[in-house]
Enzyme design. Structure first.
Site, PDB file in Angstrom:
ATOM      1  NE  ARG A 239      15.929   8.555   5.027  1.00 21.78           N
ATOM      2  CZ  ARG A 239      15.494   7.900   6.090  1.00 21.78           C
ATOM      3  NH1 ARG A 239      14.374   8.263   6.666  1.00 21.78           N
ATOM      4  NH2 ARG A 239      16.157   6.892   6.602  1.00 21.78           N
TER       5      ARG A 239
ATOM      6  CD  GLU B  59      19.045   7.331   4.426  1.00 22.20           C
ATOM      7  OE1 GLU B  59      18.865   7.857   5.542  1.00 22.20           O
ATOM      8  OE2 GLU B  59      18.245   6.531   3.911  1.00 22.20           O
TER       9      GLU B  59
ATOM     10  CE1 TYR C 277      14.056  -1.126   9.156  1.00 18.23           C
ATOM     11  CE2 TYR C 277      11.778  -1.277   9.875  1.00 18.23           C
ATOM     12  CZ  TYR C 277      12.983  -0.609   9.831  1.00 18.23           C
ATOM     13  OH  TYR C 277      13.116   0.585  10.501  1.00 18.23           O
TER      14      TYR C 277
ATOM     15  NE  ARG D 261      16.508  -1.114  -0.419  1.00 17.06           N
ATOM     16  CZ  ARG D 261      16.110  -0.027   0.237  1.00 17.06           C
ATOM     17  NH1 ARG D 261      16.762   1.123   0.090  1.00 17.06           N
ATOM     18  NH2 ARG D 261      15.061  -0.054   1.030  1.00 17.06           N
TER      19      ARG D 261
ATOM     20  CG  ASP E 289      10.051   0.342  13.036  1.00 18.02           C
ATOM     21  OD1 ASP E 289      11.038   0.839  12.450  1.00 18.02           O
ATOM     22  OD2 ASP E 289       8.873   0.587  12.716  1.00 18.02           O
TER      23      ASP E 289
ATOM     24  NE  ARG F 195      -1.809   0.972   4.005  1.00 15.87           N
ATOM     25  CZ  ARG F 195      -1.287   1.854   4.869  1.00 15.87           C
ATOM     26  NH1 ARG F 195      -0.151   1.601   5.470  1.00 15.87           N
ATOM     27  NH2 ARG F 195      -1.887   2.985   5.124  1.00 15.87           N
TER      28      ARG F 195
ATOM     29  NE  ARG G 182      -1.472   9.709   7.858  1.00 18.08           N
ATOM     30  CZ  ARG G 182      -0.404  10.054   8.556  1.00 18.08           C
ATOM     31  NH1 ARG G 182      -0.077  11.323   8.692  1.00 18.08           N
ATOM     32  NH2 ARG G 182       0.341   9.137   9.129  1.00 18.08           N
TER      33      ARG G 182
HETATM   34  C1  LIG Z   1      18.684   3.578   8.325  1.00 17.81           C
HETATM   35  C2  LIG Z   1      17.823   2.963   9.375  1.00 17.81           C
HETATM   36  C3  LIG Z   1      16.905   3.743  10.038  1.00 17.81           C
HETATM   37  C4  LIG Z   1      16.110   3.180  11.031  1.00 17.81           C
HETATM   38  N1  LIG Z   1      15.212   3.980  11.636  1.00 17.81           N
HETATM   39  C5  LIG Z   1      14.430   3.466  12.598  1.00 17.81           C
HETATM   40  C6  LIG Z   1      13.462   4.291  13.224  1.00 17.81           C
HETATM   41  O1  LIG Z   1      13.325   5.472  12.931  1.00 17.81           O
HETATM   42  N2  LIG Z   1      12.674   3.725  14.175  1.00 17.81           N
HETATM   43  C7  LIG Z   1      12.797   2.401  14.536  1.00 17.81           C
HETATM   44  O2  LIG Z   1      12.069   1.946  15.423  1.00 17.81           O
HETATM   45  N3  LIG Z   1      13.710   1.612  13.945  1.00 17.81           N
HETATM   46  C8  LIG Z   1      14.527   2.105  12.996  1.00 17.81           C
HETATM   47  N4  LIG Z   1      15.454   1.312  12.381  1.00 17.81           N
HETATM   48  C9  LIG Z   1      15.567  -0.103  12.806  1.00 17.81           C
HETATM   49  C10 LIG Z   1      16.531  -0.330  13.987  1.00 17.81           C
HETATM   50  O3  LIG Z   1      17.831   0.053  13.604  1.00 17.81           O
HETATM   51  C11 LIG Z   1      16.473  -1.816  14.357  1.00 17.81           C
HETATM   52  O4  LIG Z   1      15.184  -2.108  14.850  1.00 17.81           O
HETATM   53  C12 LIG Z   1      17.442  -2.271  15.415  1.00 17.81           C
HETATM   54  O5  LIG Z   1      18.724  -1.894  15.062  1.00 17.81           O
HETATM   55  C13 LIG Z   1      17.376  -3.779  15.538  1.00 17.81           C
HETATM   56  O6  LIG Z   1      18.222  -4.232  16.564  1.00 17.81           O
HETATM   57  P1  LIG Z   1      18.996  -5.596  16.402  1.00 17.81           P
HETATM   58  O7  LIG Z   1      19.666  -5.858  17.699  1.00 17.81           O
HETATM   59  O8  LIG Z   1      18.102  -6.638  15.857  1.00 17.81           O
HETATM   60  O9  LIG Z   1      20.078  -5.344  15.234  1.00 17.81           O
HETATM   61  P2  LIG Z   1      21.361  -4.364  15.185  1.00 17.81           P
HETATM   62  O10 LIG Z   1      21.060  -3.055  15.790  1.00 17.81           O
HETATM   63  O11 LIG Z   1      21.844  -4.389  13.792  1.00 17.81           O
HETATM   64  O12 LIG Z   1      22.398  -5.111  16.121  1.00 17.81           O
HETATM   65  C14 LIG Z   1      23.071  -6.299  15.726  1.00 17.81           C
HETATM   66  C15 LIG Z   1      24.485  -6.216  16.259  1.00 17.81           C
HETATM   67  O13 LIG Z   1      25.135  -7.471  16.019  1.00 17.81           O
HETATM   68  C16 LIG Z   1      26.491  -7.187  15.719  1.00 17.81           C
HETATM   69  N5  LIG Z   1      27.085  -8.349  15.031  1.00 17.81           N
HETATM   70  C17 LIG Z   1      26.781  -8.825  13.799  1.00 17.81           C
HETATM   71  N6  LIG Z   1      27.555  -9.902  13.511  1.00 17.81           N
HETATM   72  C18 LIG Z   1      28.358 -10.114  14.591  1.00 17.81           C
HETATM   73  C19 LIG Z   1      29.376 -11.057  14.893  1.00 17.81           C
HETATM   74  N7  LIG Z   1      29.744 -12.028  14.027  1.00 17.81           N
HETATM   75  N8  LIG Z   1      30.011 -10.979  16.094  1.00 17.81           N
HETATM   76  C20 LIG Z   1      29.657 -10.011  17.006  1.00 17.81           C
HETATM   77  N9  LIG Z   1      28.703  -9.076  16.747  1.00 17.81           N
HETATM   78  C21 LIG Z   1      28.042  -9.133  15.570  1.00 17.81           C
HETATM   79  C22 LIG Z   1      26.410  -5.948  14.847  1.00 17.81           C
HETATM   80  O14 LIG Z   1      27.649  -5.271  14.811  1.00 17.81           O
HETATM   81  C23 LIG Z   1      25.325  -5.155  15.555  1.00 17.81           C
HETATM   82  O15 LIG Z   1      25.855  -4.265  16.512  1.00 17.81           O
HETATM   83  C24 LIG Z   1      16.237   1.817  11.363  1.00 17.81           C
HETATM   84  C25 LIG Z   1      17.147   1.022  10.691  1.00 17.81           C
HETATM   85  C26 LIG Z   1      17.928   1.584   9.691  1.00 17.81           C
HETATM   86  C27 LIG Z   1      18.871   0.707   8.947  1.00 17.81           C
END
Ligand SMILES: Cc1cc2nc3c(=O)[nH]c(=O)nc-3n(C[C@H](O)[C@H](O)[C@H](O)COP(=O)(O)OP(=O)(O)OC[C@H]3O[C@@H](n4cnc5c(N)ncnc54)[C@H](O)[C@@H]3O)c2cc1C
Length: 402
Positions: free
Chosen positions: A297, A320, A368, A266, A370, A188, A192
């Site tokens: 952006r 970005e 993905y 990406r 949040d 979608r 609004r």
């Molecule tokens: C550009 C962008 C904008 C975003 N904006 C928003 C937003 O506005 N609002 C929102 O709610 N969410 C947003 N997000 C999403 C948010 O970043 C994620 O929800 C969050 O980071 C997820 O946490 P995570 O722990 O799953 O992953 P991550 O934050 O990626 O953490 C995973 C960690 O594992 C580590 N790792 C990977 N492999 C290894 C290894 N082999 N050994 C040791 N460490 C390792 C990485 O270095 C990383 O630090 C955005 C994401 C992006 C990419």
């Protein structure tokens, strides 16, 4: 306790009850729950030089402004449990996110709303008149007949709005002409027919008053949690106790040494600039809809915290750029083609056969998330798998719901 390198005393890796690979929101939530609720000794291994994963932030030394290193992170959720949990680490501000987009030098509000439509068509339509106009413009093609992203977008919002606000932005995001992209990338496109310009509709929204970096510091600040930075999980894995439970939040294909192939992501490149002005663009995030402008952006972080008394001499901005990730790039958004879906499914089957290793987070589940979803998924994994394992000796596996 957070350390920068692996030191001699850390070699007693056998003494931990739980190992977490990755110190993002998912990994730190698991570590914090395990330490505070079950009293477990947790070792968190982080490849990067900081905790917090992609939500990491720093105070920029040149301007004193808190910059979100991996792009603006806006917190919003509907879960009271998650909201309270995070507010336990720092209070949140009442920041409300609004996004603007520049098209042909003019600024419009996003997602498309009544103000955007009126400003774009140079009219003063009522809500009903605007709906009638868009319905007539959508009539060119039906959603079911759409063969590609462009046709689907036209079927959803009509050609004029698509060409102004979606075509160029999408082409830049995917480095691909929208006519070459599959229709199912979009389900979608929000339009609004009101003057509501808020980006999120959730019950709770705000930004951490003391910064994201403070949340992560406080999550890890427990005598039972030991974080090793600059350490790849795979490097220290041979030294870990064979039976110690592991929560792995790195990329799932990397865990299996890419044996079935690499999942597509990406990535983003950020171009940082300090501009000698008190306000560069008047808002935190400005999209650029036109293809001629190479970036998607611009983030200006000072606007995320209007309550802070930032100096007015200079400001920090990030431009970005979006592109497909190579193997050495940071994976940001799953591409999720049919090939990727099949590949992830095959990796998921392998993961289900792993004993004592749970996969989680956005990288471990090729999804993905949040931030609130990452925290919510970590709560679930803790309640359904980890806690029963430690308190009732349930075997530890990823189970059918992974
Ligand atoms: C550009 C962008 C904008 C975003 N904006 C928003 C937003 O506005 N609002 C929102 O709610 N969410 C947003 N997000 C999403 C948010 O970043 C994620 O929800 C969050 O980071 C997820 O946490 P995570 O722990 O799953 O992953 P991550 O934050 O990626 O953490 C995973 C960690 O594992 C580590 N790792 C990977 N492999 C290894 C290894 N082999 N050994 C040791 N460490 C390792 C990485 O270095 C990383 O630090 C955005 C994401 C992006 C990419």
């Amino acid at each position: 306790m957070v350390k920068n390198t692996l030191e001699d005393e850390d070699m007693t890796l056998l003494s931990y009850n739980l190992v977490v690979a990755g110190a993002g929101f998912f990994g730190l939530t698991i570590a914090h729950q395990a330490a505070t609720r079950l009293g477990l000794k947790v070792l968190v291994i982080e490849r990067r030089g900081h905790i917090g994963g992609n939500a990491h932030s720093v105070i920029d030394p040149a301007t004193g402004i808190e910059a979100h290193v991996y792009g603006s992170h806006l917190f919003h959720c509907n879960s009271e449990e998650i909201w309270r949990y995070l507010n336990g680490f720092t209070p949140f501000t009442d920041y409300r996110h609004h996004v603007l987009t520049t098209h042909q030098g003019k600024v419009y509000s996003m997602p498309i709303n009544l103000g955007t439509i009126n400003s774009f068509f140079g009219k003063e339509f009522s809500s009903e008149e605007a709906q009638a106009l868009i319905a007539s413009q959508r009539g060119e093609i039906t959603v079911d007949a759409a063969h590609n992203l462009e046709e689907k977008a036209i079927a959803l919002i009509g050609r004029p709005l698509y060409e102004a606000f979606i075509r160029g932005y999408t082409a830049k995001q995917w480095q691909t002409d929208p006519r070459e992209l599959p229709a199912d990338i979009i389900t979608r496109l929000p339009v609004r027919f009101t003057h509501n310009t808020r980006y999120f509709d959730d019950r709770f929204e705000g930004l951490p008053s003391e910064g994201y970096y403070t949340i992560f510091k406080r999550m890890a600040d427990h005598p039972n949690i030991h974080v090793m930075l600059n350490t790849d999980f795979f490097e220290v894995r041979p030294q870990l106790h064979a039976g110690v439970p592991i929560v792995y939040t790195g990329p799932i294909d990397r865990y299996f040494d890419y044996r079935l192939g690499a999942l597509a992501w990406r990535t983003l490149d950020f171009e940082r600039e300090i501009v000698p002005t008190g306000d560069f663009q008047g808002t935190s995030v400005m999209n650029y809809a036109d293809e001629e402008i190479p970036y998607t952006r611009i983030h200006e972080f000072r606007h995320l915290h209007p309550e802070r008394n930032y100096q007015r001499e200079k400001t920090i901005i990030f431009r970005e750029y979006s592109r497909f990730a190579g193997k050495e790039d940071e994976p940001y958004y799953p591409v999720n083609t049919n090939r990727d879906k099949d590949l992830f499914e095959a990796y998921r089957k392998l993961a289900q056969r792993e004993k004592n290793v749970l996969f989680g987070g956005r990288l471990g589940t090729y999804r993905y998330f949040d931030m609130h979803q990452a925290i919510g998924a970590a709560f679930k994994l803790f309640e359904n798998r980890l806690a029963p394992h430690f308190t009732q000796k349930q075997p530890l596996d990823n189970g059918g719901d992974f």
